[in-house]
Design a protein around this motif. Structure first.
Motif, PDB file in Angstrom:
ATOM      1  N   PHE A  19      42.242  18.955 -41.897  1.00  0.00           N
ATOM      2  CA  PHE A  19      43.392  19.189 -42.768  1.00  0.00           C
ATOM      3  C   PHE A  19      44.521  18.235 -42.395  1.00  0.00           C
ATOM      4  N   LEU A  20      44.925  17.428 -43.356  1.00  0.00           N
ATOM      5  CA  LEU A  20      46.013  16.467 -43.155  1.00  0.00           C
ATOM      6  C   LEU A  20      47.310  17.166 -43.568  1.00  0.00           C
ATOM      7  N   SER A  21      47.964  17.769 -42.604  1.00  0.00           N
ATOM      8  CA  SER A  21      49.088  18.667 -42.857  1.00  0.00           C
ATOM      9  C   SER A  21      50.221  17.980 -43.603  1.00  0.00           C
ATOM     10  N   GLY A  22      50.541  18.498 -44.765  1.00  0.00           N
ATOM     11  CA  GLY A  22      51.712  17.996 -45.473  1.00  0.00           C
ATOM     12  C   GLY A  22      51.421  17.301 -46.784  1.00  0.00           C
ATOM     13  N   GLY A  23      50.174  16.894 -47.004  1.00  0.00           N
ATOM     14  CA  GLY A  23      49.820  16.249 -48.252  1.00  0.00           C
ATOM     15  C   GLY A  23      49.801  14.740 -48.132  1.00  0.00           C
ATOM     16  N   PRO A  24      48.647  14.148 -47.898  1.00  0.00           N
ATOM     17  CA  PRO A  24      48.567  12.687 -47.725  1.00  0.00           C
ATOM     18  C   PRO A  24      48.770  11.950 -49.052  1.00  0.00           C
ATOM     19  N   PRO A  25      49.266  10.718 -49.000  1.00  0.00           N
ATOM     20  CA  PRO A  25      49.504   9.945 -50.221  1.00  0.00           C
ATOM     21  C   PRO A  25      48.208   9.325 -50.737  1.00  0.00           C
ATOM     22  N   HIS A  26      47.652   9.941 -51.764  1.00  0.00           N
ATOM     23  CA  HIS A  26      46.366   9.482 -52.284  1.00  0.00           C
ATOM     24  C   HIS A  26      46.425   8.019 -52.710  1.00  0.00           C
ATOM     25  N   GLN A  27      47.590   7.628 -53.330  1.00  0.00           N
ATOM     26  CA  GLN A  27      47.689   6.263 -53.862  1.00  0.00           C
ATOM     27  C   GLN A  27      47.899   5.214 -52.779  1.00  0.00           C
ATOM     28  N   ASP A  28      48.148   5.629 -51.547  1.00  0.00           N
ATOM     29  CA  ASP A  28      48.284   4.676 -50.447  1.00  0.00           C
ATOM     30  C   ASP A  28      47.075   4.703 -49.513  1.00  0.00           C
ATOM     31  N   MET A  29      46.081   5.497 -49.861  1.00  0.00           N
ATOM     32  CA  MET A  29      44.908   5.605 -48.992  1.00  0.00           C
ATOM     33  C   MET A  29      43.619   5.194 -49.710  1.00  0.00           C
ATOM     34  N   VAL A  30      43.279   5.925 -50.772  1.00  0.00           N
ATOM     35  CA  VAL A  30      41.968   5.697 -51.394  1.00  0.00           C
ATOM     36  C   VAL A  30      42.055   5.346 -52.873  1.00  0.00           C
ATOM     37  N   ASP A  31      43.258   5.319 -53.427  1.00  0.00           N
ATOM     38  CA  ASP A  31      43.398   5.090 -54.865  1.00  0.00           C
ATOM     39  C   ASP A  31      44.596   4.180 -55.125  1.00  0.00           C
ATOM     40  N   LEU A  32      44.553   2.996 -54.541  1.00  0.00           N
ATOM     41  CA  LEU A  32      45.680   2.071 -54.669  1.00  0.00           C
ATOM     42  C   LEU A  32      45.764   1.498 -56.082  1.00  0.00           C
ATOM     43  N   LYS A  33      46.988   1.254 -56.498  1.00  0.00           N
ATOM     44  CA  LYS A  33      47.221   0.745 -57.846  1.00  0.00           C
ATOM     45  C   LYS A  33      48.006  -0.567 -57.758  1.00  0.00           C
ATOM     46  N   PRO A  34      47.344  -1.632 -57.371  1.00  0.00           N
ATOM     47  CA  PRO A  34      48.076  -2.901 -57.142  1.00  0.00           C
ATOM     48  C   PRO A  34      48.703  -3.476 -58.395  1.00  0.00           C
ATOM     49  N   GLU A  35      48.260  -3.042 -59.555  1.00  0.00           N
ATOM     50  CA  GLU A  35      48.827  -3.572 -60.797  1.00  0.00           C
ATOM     51  C   GLU A  35      50.021  -2.760 -61.270  1.00  0.00           C
ATOM     52  N   ALA A  36      50.328  -1.690 -60.585  1.00  0.00           N
ATOM     53  CA  ALA A  36      51.442  -0.841 -61.017  1.00  0.00           C
ATOM     54  C   ALA A  36      52.772  -1.495 -60.651  1.00  0.00           C
ATOM     55  N   PRO A  37      53.864  -1.045 -61.262  1.00  0.00           N
ATOM     56  CA  PRO A  37      55.179  -1.575 -60.886  1.00  0.00           C
ATOM     57  C   PRO A  37      55.467  -1.319 -59.412  1.00  0.00           C
ATOM     58  N   VAL A  38      56.381  -2.107 -58.862  1.00  0.00           N
ATOM     59  CA  VAL A  38      56.639  -2.056 -57.425  1.00  0.00           C
ATOM     60  C   VAL A  38      57.089  -0.674 -56.985  1.00  0.00           C
ATOM     61  N   GLU A  39      57.809   0.041 -57.840  1.00  0.00           N
ATOM     62  CA  GLU A  39      58.300   1.363 -57.459  1.00  0.00           C
ATOM     63  C   GLU A  39      57.177   2.399 -57.436  1.00  0.00           C
ATOM     64  N   VAL A  40      55.994   1.978 -57.854  1.00  0.00           N
ATOM     65  CA  VAL A  40      54.842   2.873 -57.842  1.00  0.00           C
ATOM     66  C   VAL A  40      53.785   2.396 -56.837  1.00  0.00           C
ATOM     67  N   ARG A  41      53.513   1.115 -56.841  1.00  0.00           N
ATOM     68  CA  ARG A  41      52.332   0.635 -56.117  1.00  0.00           C
ATOM     69  C   ARG A  41      52.507   0.675 -54.597  1.00  0.00           C
ATOM     70  N   GLY A  42      53.717   0.592 -54.116  1.00  0.00           N
ATOM     71  CA  GLY A  42      53.901   0.666 -52.675  1.00  0.00           C
ATOM     72  C   GLY A  42      53.683  -0.650 -51.972  1.00  0.00           C
ATOM     73  N   GLU A  43      53.525  -0.580 -50.657  1.00  0.00           N
ATOM     74  CA  GLU A  43      53.539  -1.775 -49.819  1.00  0.00           C
ATOM     75  C   GLU A  43      52.153  -2.255 -49.373  1.00  0.00           C
ATOM     76  N   PHE A  44      51.129  -1.492 -49.679  1.00  0.00           N
ATOM     77  CA  PHE A  44      49.831  -1.832 -49.105  1.00  0.00           C
ATOM     78  C   PHE A  44      48.899  -2.470 -50.127  1.00  0.00           C
TER      79      PHE A  44
END
Lengths: 470, 295
Positions: free
Chosen positions: A76-101
């Motif tokens: 259990f990853l306590s607190g809720g892991p960021p799905h979009q920064d781990m296994v579902d990255l969206k590199p084509e999304a706007p910067v305020e969505v896609r993040g740094e990775f």
């Protein structure tokens, strides 16, 4: 880890004068270890917490039952892991969505993971990645990841954790090893440190929780300070062994003798002592800290937990649950989502990779299913403090082992990872799969709640085992 | 000029601030683990742990007389005597504190935080001296000028404000960066240097005019420190690299030390200019010998 890191087994109580009296054994049996072993014997149910360990052993022996070798590790990853920064990255999304990775390729064509997960990327053929997990209650709690059900609208007695159900229906895999073990420590945010409630299975099926103050093993005559030093603890155990070998126990009920044997020489104690692990293997699990992670209100991020889980499964635990790190990353002043990810993800990558390798090398990967998830996903849009907030609309999960058909992605989200675009997978489908892995048919199996009303473990009319995986 | 690594120090959680004692013998580090640690600089030995804050410690600074000031997410500042005992607690901020700076010669303290306030304190008084509107959003950084009772503050509204501590007045407000201003430092020429989440470094005249602007080479600047001689500027940011820029009329090509795996939250030079320390979200602190002559 081992005893020097965790206040693991609390051996408290009064003086040693009546150590081997019948009364002492009854006390030994009624605490800590007394809360397991009733599975499938018709002895379960609330209110049996005080049934003694010898009594349980006697009852189990009468059942003549031998259980399958299936097991589950829940992470259990306590607190809720960021799905979009781990296994579902969206590199084509706007910067305020896609993040740094950046996403990186894996050994599974078409599957990409976060660049901070290179170890898992190299082992992707051993993973099933669910990108479209739905049904989150949105509550900051381990409850749904431990029971498959929501806190709201529970039946009388409450929903039991997977491990409690396994304890009740399947019992112990090995004598002396509790079927349901939680490695969660006590946390300020108690809902993250949830051990997994026994619910209507009854207290007899509560988790054995060696690292939680509230559910620790107690023995007469050994004081808590003694626990601070592993050496002292082991010396006292050795002392007990010598007494047992001296014949003092002769003539007592053999089940008391057996219970005493469990408490003094069980594989459980050895499994929890990570000092006994091959240093080369232990080194693979290196990383983390024994201090509470992040804001200090969750448990540590410590890869020894993964190793302890493997050792416990190896000696016969049926379900082992772990609470790992703190993943509730709202941003400054507690670090941005991305700073926390840079802290947690490399450790997680190393720990889970070591566990997957270890299970495979020991031939446990066919029987032991691993599930990794948190209570919800995180907001697609990065907030003004560089964090991501709660997002129950969609989350992710990883599954491995258990002979599942891994090396695949199940489900997909829309372009900003906001909602499922295809194949939404409900929490209860994952639980139906886990029960399936344990040999429990959720379409048939019911357990009575405290009013005697039969309850299905999941809503089988809507949710069954994931056909993609089994 | 070059850096020679001397020590790697650690906390149990992210490290948010570093400060050298006036005598140059001790390094104080502030961490999200709620603690301030005092390290003997000569050998990197942990000398003392200052406990008592109820949340992470966002920053530390030494007064000229050797007392230490810490600012915490628990909304309070604490003043610690030179023997490590607590002298006073300064409550007053309504939200998380994010930054603190102390007057180079004197007892002034300035702090800022999520309540959008910049508060002025005196280390020998229990109540705040003054409170100023720090902007339209969270205050992320404050700095004192060495030669006068002037300080500056900036934050998430992208602007910088100069204040007169004696007159308790705002001197000027200047829109400064395209994103949050995360770091400030004055140099010996009374110029103010700012770093932002836009990845830019800017130098401002004493009158508030931008005189130089460069790409900081990191996505987000998080901390700055000017060498006591005024010749170089240390910069830390989101890439974990310490960069030391030559500070003349402008900023020239820096030397880079990729020291950490995560964002740098604090950098500081020792008063004698021979040490440089950097604090990181990766839970560690790097300490280097700074050798200017190698240039």
């Amino acid at each position: 880890m081992a005893f020097e890191h965790f206040p693991a087994l609390r051996w408290g109580g009064a003086g040693t004068g009546d150590w081997f009296s019948r009364r002492s054994f009854l006390q030994v049996g009624s605490l800590g270890f007394g809360r397991w072993g009733l599975g499938g014997l018709g002895l379960g149910g609330a209110g049996l917490a005080e049934l003694s360990l010898p009594g349980l052993l006697r009852a189990e022996a009468k059942s003549g039952r031998r259980q399958a070798n299936k097991s589950v590790i829940q992470i259990f990853l306590s607190g809720g892991p960021p799905h979009q920064d781990m296994v579902d990255l969206k590199p084509e999304a706007p910067v305020e969505v896609r993040g740094e990775f950046r996403p990186i390729d894996t050994t599974v064509p078409g599957l990409q993971l976060c660049e901070l997960l290179p170890g898992l990327a190299r082992r992707a053929e051993h993973l099933a990645v669910i990108r479209s997990l739905v049904g989150s209650e949105g509550r900051h709690a381990a409850f749904q990841c431990l029971t498959g059900n929501t806190v709201a609208r529970q039946p009388p007695g409450g929903w039991p954790a997977l491990g409690a159900v396994a304890s009740k229906l399947l019992g112990a895999r090995q004598p002396g090893v509790p079927p349901f073990i939680s490695l969660a420590p006590r946390m300020k945010t108690s809902t993250w440190g949830d051990l997994g409630q026994p619910g209507f299975c009854g207290q007899a099926h509560a988790a054995f929780a060696p690292y939680a103050d509230a559910a620790q093993l107690q023995l007469q005559g050994i004081t808590r300070p003694a626990l601070q030093a592993r050496q002292a603890l082991l010396q006292q155990i050795d002392g007990l062994k010598e007494l047992a070998d001296s014949g003092v126990l002769a003539g007592t009920d053999s089940y008391y003798e057996q219970a005493f044997g469990i408490l003094t020489s069980s594989e459980l104690v050895e499994a929890l002592d990570l000092q006994r692990e091959d240093p080369r293997v232990r080194a693979r699990y290196a990383g983390g800290s024994t201090e509470p992670a992040g804001y200090g209100d969750a448990g540590p991020i410590l890869n020894d937990y993964f190793l302890a889980a493997r050792r416990l499964i190896e000696v016969g635990a049926r379900v082992v649950s772990i609470a790992y790190g703190r993943w509730d990353w709202h941003g400054r002043p507690h670090g941005t989502n991305f700073e926390n990810a840079r802290d947690h993800l490399p450790l997680f990558d190393g720990g889970l990779s070591a566990l997957l390798d270890d299970l495979k090398e020991r031939g446990l990967d066919r029987d032991c299913t691993v599930v990794v998830w948190g209570e919800f996903g995180r907001t697609p849009r990065i907030n003004k403090n560089g964090g991501r907030d709660h997002w129950p609309q969609v989350a992710c999960a990883l599954l491995a082992g258990g002979g599942l058909r891994t090396g695949q992605v199940i489900g997909a989200t829309n372009r900003h990872a906001e909602v499922p675009r295809e194949r939404p997978v409900h929490f209860q489908e994952v639980f139906a799969t886990l029960y399936h892995q344990l040999g429990i048919d959720v379409a048939e199996q019911t357990l009575d709640d405290l009013t005697g009303r039969p309850q299905y473990l999941v809503d089988h009319t809507h949710h069954g085992p994931l056909p993609e995986l089994i | 000029m070059r850096l020679v690594r001397a020590h790697t120090l650690a906390h149990n959680n992210a490290v948010y601030g570093v400060a050298f004692a006036p005598d140059g013998k001790t390094l104080a580090t502030a961490s999200l683990d709620n603690q301030v640690k005092l390290w003997r600089l000569a050998d990197g030995t942990l000398e003392r742990v200052l406990k008592g804050h109820g949340d992470g410690v966002a920053g530390v600074g030494y007064l000229a007389d050797g007392r230490l000031v810490s600012a915490s997410l628990d909304k309070s500042l604490r003043v610690w005597r030179t023997d490590g005992t607590l002298q006073r607690t300064l409550p007053g901020h309504a939200e998380y504190l994010t930054c603190v700076a102390v007057e180079p010669e004197g007892g002034g303290i300035v702090s800022g935080g999520f309540d959008r306030q910049i508060r002025l304190w005196n280390a020998d008084a229990d109540a705040q001296v003054a409170a100023f509107a720090g902007g339209e959003a969270t205050v992320q950084c404050v700095a004192w000028r060495g030669d006068a009772r002037v300080f500056a503050g900036a934050g998430d509204d992208n602007s910088i404000r100069w204040f007169d501590a004696t007159e308790r007045a705002v001197l000027r407000t200047v829109p400064a960066h395209a994103a949050a201003v995360e770091a400030l430092a004055f140099d010996r020429q009374r110029r103010l240097i700012s770093g932002g989440a836009d990845g830019r470094l800017k130098i401002w005249s004493a009158e508030g005019t931008a005189v130089t602007e460069v790409d900081a080479l990191t996505a987000r600047v998080k901390c700055l420190a000017v060498h006591p001689t005024g010749e170089v500027l240390a910069v830390g940011g989101s890439d974990g690299v310490v960069r030391v820029w030559k500070l003349g009329a402008g900023l020239s090509e820096p030397i880079a030390e990729p020291a950490h795996r995560n964002t740098l939250y604090g950098v500081a030079f020792s008063p004698d200019g021979t040490w440089l320390a950097a604090a990181s979200f990766d839970r560690s602190i790097s300490v280097w010998r700074w050798e200017m002559s190698a240039s």
